[in-house]
Design an enzyme around this catalytic site. Structure first.
Site, mmCIF file in Angstrom:
data_model
loop_
_atom_site.group_PDB
_atom_site.id
_atom_site.type_symbol
_atom_site.label_atom_id
_atom_site.label_comp_id
_atom_site.label_asym_id
_atom_site.label_seq_id
_atom_site.Cartn_x
_atom_site.Cartn_y
_atom_site.Cartn_z
ATOM 1 N N HIS A 140 0.837 -1.194 0.000
ATOM 2 C CA HIS A 140 0.000 0.000 0.000
ATOM 3 C C HIS A 140 0.878 1.252 0.000
ATOM 4 O O HIS A 140 1.864 1.328 0.739
ATOM 5 C CB HIS A 140 -0.919 -0.001 1.224
ATOM 6 C CG HIS A 140 -2.041 -0.986 1.112
ATOM 7 N ND1 HIS A 140 -2.202 -1.810 0.026
ATOM 8 C CD2 HIS A 140 -3.047 -1.286 1.956
ATOM 9 C CE1 HIS A 140 -3.269 -2.558 0.209
ATOM 10 N NE2 HIS A 140 -3.797 -2.275 1.374
ATOM 11 N N LYS A 567 -13.582 5.099 7.115
ATOM 12 C CA LYS A 567 -13.950 6.158 6.162
ATOM 13 C C LYS A 567 -15.459 6.221 5.966
ATOM 14 O O LYS A 567 -16.022 7.283 5.720
ATOM 15 C CB LYS A 567 -13.243 5.914 4.824
ATOM 16 C CG LYS A 567 -13.417 7.048 3.818
ATOM 17 C CD LYS A 567 -12.327 7.018 2.767
ATOM 18 C CE LYS A 567 -12.499 5.836 1.836
ATOM 19 N NZ LYS A 567 -13.617 6.011 0.888
#
Length: 899
Positions: A140, A567
């Site tokens: 990532h 999120k």
């Protein structure tokens, strides 16, 4: 006994002075004076000697683009160096704590705790047999530094280590200080900003470096510490210590959202990792041959060793003749020469190579047993046992690869493939899909021609090819090299069965009896998490999946997505949902007599599940602690944890300490009993927090504010990782990946993913009749609540609303006036409430954290203020664009956090 010659203040001071000397020599006295003036003005404000940052602002406003670049480079380089000073301090504290016997979270402490709880040898052995820790390195894109820069910083770290730990003559010390000056000079002259986006291969090589150069060397040291602690506390008992660690990687195999992860890249990664680990074993066997020089007249070998030596000579007669001629009366050396040759031939066309790591382990164990029979246990412990641990941990693959892709890819591939046969899979509802997939998996003949991709879309063609290649890879490199397939955004049972069908069609699965993949649903949306029983229960009752699970020893791995859950729902609601759903998953797997292995998709930042790993492990619900645990290690967190040998060993010890204690806790109290008033508090707070968070995201103009008041557009073009920052071209919070979402708010010192709506949620509980004393009790006695509040405290402490207001001023007046006061109000309320709950005077629970932040803030501020000025300009020169990107990296280094 003095272990070290230096302390952190000396390192910080001397590195700062050295950087100043380099800056003046490489740029100009004027540049040095500007940086010094900026630094001192910022310190004066932070100390309270200046009422405003006006002096810093005036200095920055006068800079031309070239001088802006120098200032940004100076502060960024400062943080790179100071991070090494703090790393060195962590090493000092670890070594001194170990020497004094007061090191917390050590494996020795874990053994002591179990002994103090009257756990007998059988109980300790059971705990250890249950434990398997699987750190999983991902690619990532949260590592902002270039590989070249990291290499230079490691050289600086080695110089600091020499100065700190080695007794040096004056001449030796002068030489190291000269080398240090040379490295800092070279670092200054090296571009900090990447000129190209890293390729997947670069990311895989980055992960491989830590495995090869650090973890391979330290893993057996952790086992040695554990075995020594067991011998001291359980001296009359023979306790077997099994394999406790296994390293895995997504670098080179995670296809989700990254079109650059092709089968060629994955195959190259598998080959390179095998070609890396095998020479390491050959070198260790060569070293062992130098040690095991025992003559046959002085030892007696047993039947097991003799049989393995004889069989090996039969397999490699030519090598056997060489060995006998060179080592005529040295049976261990004869065996080791044959073993080196068998390792060499693992990837060779010639016969005689080891079929797998287990064959090498049997040979090593036969040597160790023979040494012990010949009263040479100390030789076995010092030289053979460590290599056994390495082979047991790293196998022939260095790190096993996990495949991953988005659920939609598999659905579409199957729909397109069977559509050619007149089957409307796309038009089926969920029940119909499950029925069709089950019949297709259990029938004898193939359903999909995996070779024929005529008429298929590019994505579907890639999916079918990936499964064909996976079958080839397992044949070539061994099943253990690539035996896990994670499904992102898994929301239905059919999403798991689709992967099982595709694997079945290429021979990776042959039911009943054989399944070469762990199929791992990644539950990250609220719909998926709340529907866990619907998804997993359907699978566990499914005829095909039940057979697959039985073939995988009844272990079901389930991945939890921390990033996107946060999120979507905000910090408090997401963590409460994850906590409850972990318990729910434990209940489901228990009901179906399935062993669960949770895979925690944690990021480096607090809002993405970060924070101290050992605290997180001890805070998990007891029901979920089966002993096996898997978690992602991402981005800059990998360098922070695994770049230094001592710190890497310390992290592995802390993980083992936590997992051993957590597993023993779970054995003592299988179901964690939570007082009803605590649960009621969270059941009231979480929905209110979720509503407030989602209301914020849905506020008219919020996405525009986010774009204008953070450096998101810069971050998206920062060349940090090979994977795109967004899933599509749409501009929305939903579309944006969690990493740049968190990274952007962190840069703007307004880290809302780590604390926003906590106050709204907990105040809803208080306004509804709750009391703060209950929250204080929860903090003191409930590990889950305490870790979440402490993590939120850190995010609050790293936020700075004076700086955040500078970024807010970049937004349109209407957006700023509507949104920024709302963020500020929630921040203030959360700070007040956290301080009341923790009953502390400050946000940070540990003095060293507070010192760390105080040391950094005056140096981060100029980078923030310079970044704001550059973001405010509508047109930037190439130099200014480079400087802007450099401020992003400097702030990331200063905050020690990206996304």
């Amino acid at each position: 006994m003095t272990l070290h010659a230096r302390e952190i203040n000396q390192d910080v001071r001397e590195l700062g002075e050295l950087l100043g000397d380099v800056l003046e020599a490489q740029s100009s006295t004027e540049a040095f004076e500007i940086v010094e003036r900026t630094r001192k003005s910022s310190i004066e404000y932070r100390r309270g000697d200046a009422e405003t940052r006006e002096a810093v602002g005036r200095t920055l406003d006068r800079l031309n683009p070239e001088m802006q670049d120098i200032v940004a480079r100076a502060f960024t380089t400062y943080f790179e160096l100071i991070n090494l000073a703090e790393e060195r301090e962590r090493v000092r504290e670890t070594r001194e704590g170990s020497q004094e016997g007061i090191l917390a979270d050590s494996v020795e402490e874990a053994v002591d705790i179990l002994d103090d709880r009257d756990a007998d040898a059988a109980e300790l052995e059971q705990v250890l047999s249950d434990v398997l820790i699987q750190p999983t390195f991902t690619a990532h894109p949260t590592e902002a530094r270039r590989k070249t820069v990291k290499a230079k910083l490691r050289s600086v770290a080695q110089d600091l280590e020499q100065l700190d730990e080695v007794r040096l003559t004056d001449r030796e010390e002068e030489r190291i200080e000269r080398d240090l000056a040379a490295e800092v000079t070279s670092l200054w002259q090296t571009p900090q900003v990447r000129d190209r986006r890293p390729e997947v291969t670069d990311e895989a090589l980055n992960v491989q470096w830590y495995l090869e150069n650090v973890l391979f060397e330290v893993i057996d040291e952790v086992y040695d510490e554990l075995e020594r602690a067991i011998d001291e506390r359980y001296d009359d008992d023979d306790i077997d210590v099994p394999k406790l660690y296994e390293f895995r990687s997504w670098a080179g195999s995670d296809r989700d959202g990254n079109p650059f992860v092709t089968p060629e890249v994955t195959e190259e990664t598998l080959e390179r990792q095998r070609d890396t680990i095998l020479p390491l074993y050959r070198n260790k066997l060569k070293e062992l041959s130098g040690v095991l020089s025992q003559d046959a007249s002085n030892i007696t070998t047993d039947d097991t060793f003799d049989e393995r030596l004889s069989e090996h000579k039969t397999r490699l007669p030519g090598v056997a003749s060489e060995a006998e001629e060179r080592y005529p009366d040295e049976p261990y050396r004869q065996k080791l020469k044959l073993m080196r040759e068998s390792v060499l031939r693992v990837s060779d066309v010639r016969q005689g190579g080891y079929e797998g790591p287990e064959d090498l382990l049997k040979d090593l164990r036969s040597i160790a047993a023979s040494l012990r029979d010949n009263n040479a246990e100390v030789v076995a412990e010092s030289h053979v046992d460590p290599l056994i641990r390495k082979v047991d941990t790293f196998g022939f693959s260095l790190a096993s690869l996990d495949l991953r892709d988005h659920r939609k890819m598999h659905t579409d591939a199957i729909a397109e493939a069977v559509d050619r046969q007149g089957i409307d899979y796309a038009g089926m509802d969920e029940d119909e899909r499950v029925e069709f997939l089950t019949e297709a998996i259990t029938q004898d003949g193939p359903v999909i021609d995996m070779e024929d991709t005529t008429g298929l879309s590019d994505d579907s063609t890639r999916v079918l090819r990936r499964f064909r290649k996976t079958a080839d890879w397992q044949n070539e490199f061994g099943v253990d090299a690539i035996d896990t397939y994670a499904i992102s955004w898994c929301e239905e049972p059919s999403h798991v069965l689709e992967v099982l069908l595709l694997a079945d069609q290429v021979g990776i699965v042959d039911l009943p009896g054989y399944c070469g993949l762990d199929i791992v649903p990644l539950l990250e949306s609220e719909y998926a998490l709340s529907g866990a029983r619907r998804i997993m229960g359907t699978l566990f009752e499914n005829e095909a999946y039940e057979m697959a699970l039985e073939a995988r020893n009844g272990v079901q791995e389930i991945m939890l997505g921390y990033s996107d859950s946060n999120k979507e729902n905000g910090f408090l609601a997401a963590n409460w949902s994850l906590y409850n759903n972990q318990k729910r998953l434990a209940d489901i797997t228990s009901d179906f007599d399935v062993e669960m292995r949770l895979f925690h998709g944690r990021g480096g930042s607090i809002s993405r599940g970060g924070g101290p790993m050992n605290d997180a492990m001890l805070a998990l619900p007891n029901e979920t602690v089966t002993g096996q645990i898997k978690f992602t290690e991402q981005g800059e967190a990998i360098a922070e944890k695994y770049a230094n040998h001592d710190i890497a060993e310390r992290n592995l010890e802390q993980m083992l300490n936590a997992q051993v204690r957590a597993r023993h806790n779970a054995m003592d109290e299988p179901v964690e009993e939570i007082p009803e008033e605590w649960r009621e508090a969270m059941e009231t707070a979480a929905p209110a927090a979720r509503q407030e968070y989602q209301d914020l995201l849905e506020t008219d103009g919020f996405v525009d504010y986010f774009e204008q008041a953070t450096p998101i557009t810069v971050i998206e073009n920062l060349n940090m990782g090979s994977r795109p920052a967004s899933r599509s071209e749409d501009r929305s919070v939903d579309d944006l990946r969690a990493i740049p979402w968190v990274f952007s708010w962190t840069q703007a010192r307004c880290i809302i993913p780590g604390w926003y709506s906590i106050a709204t949620g907990l105040n809803a509980y208080l306004d509804g009749g709750g009391d703060v004393e209950t929250l204080q009790e929860m903090y003191e006695e409930w590990p889950f609540f305490r870790t979440k509040i402490d993590n939120a405290s850190l995010a609050l402490a790293r936020s700075d609303f004076d700086i955040a207001e500078e970024y807010a001023a970049l937004a349109d007046d209407d957006l700023r006036d509507r949104i920024f006061p709302r963020l500020k109000s929630e921040y203030d309320d959360t700070v007040d409430l956290v301080l009341e709950i923790t009953q502390r005077d400050g946000l940070l629970s540990r003095a060293w954290l507070e010192e760390n932040l105080e040391r950094r803030n005056p140096y981060v501020d100029p980078l923030n203020l310079l970044q704001v000025r550059l973001l405010a300009q509508s047109h930037l020169t190439e130099t200014e664009k480079r400087t802007l990107r450099l401020t992003v990296q400097g702030i990331a280094a200063g905050m020690k956090n990206t996304g």
